[in-house]
Design a protein around this motif. Structure first.
Motif: not given
Length: 64
Positions: A2-4, A32-34, A39-40, A63-64
């Protein structure tokens, strides 16, 4: 695995080409959103693998 995505190369290229600051900000914000989303979901699946229960509210709160 799993990676952004990593926007460093894209942002560097856009700055080199003289793209607008607004467009660069948009690309950096999307990255940044990704990262936050990845992470979540990592935390969600790690908790799931440990056998811990997770609710939709806790995922949204993370997430928030």
């Amino acid at each position: 695995m799993l990676s952004a995505t990593d926007p460093v190369a894209v942002v560097s290229l856009l700055k080199e080409l003289g793209a607008s600051v607004r467009f660069n900000t948009l690309i950096e914000g999307e990255a940044l959103f990704n990262d936050g989303f990845a992470m979540v979901f990592f935390m969600f699946f790690a908790n799931l693998a440990k056998g811990e229960s997770t609710s939709v509210i806790s995922v949204v709160g993370s997430f928030i």
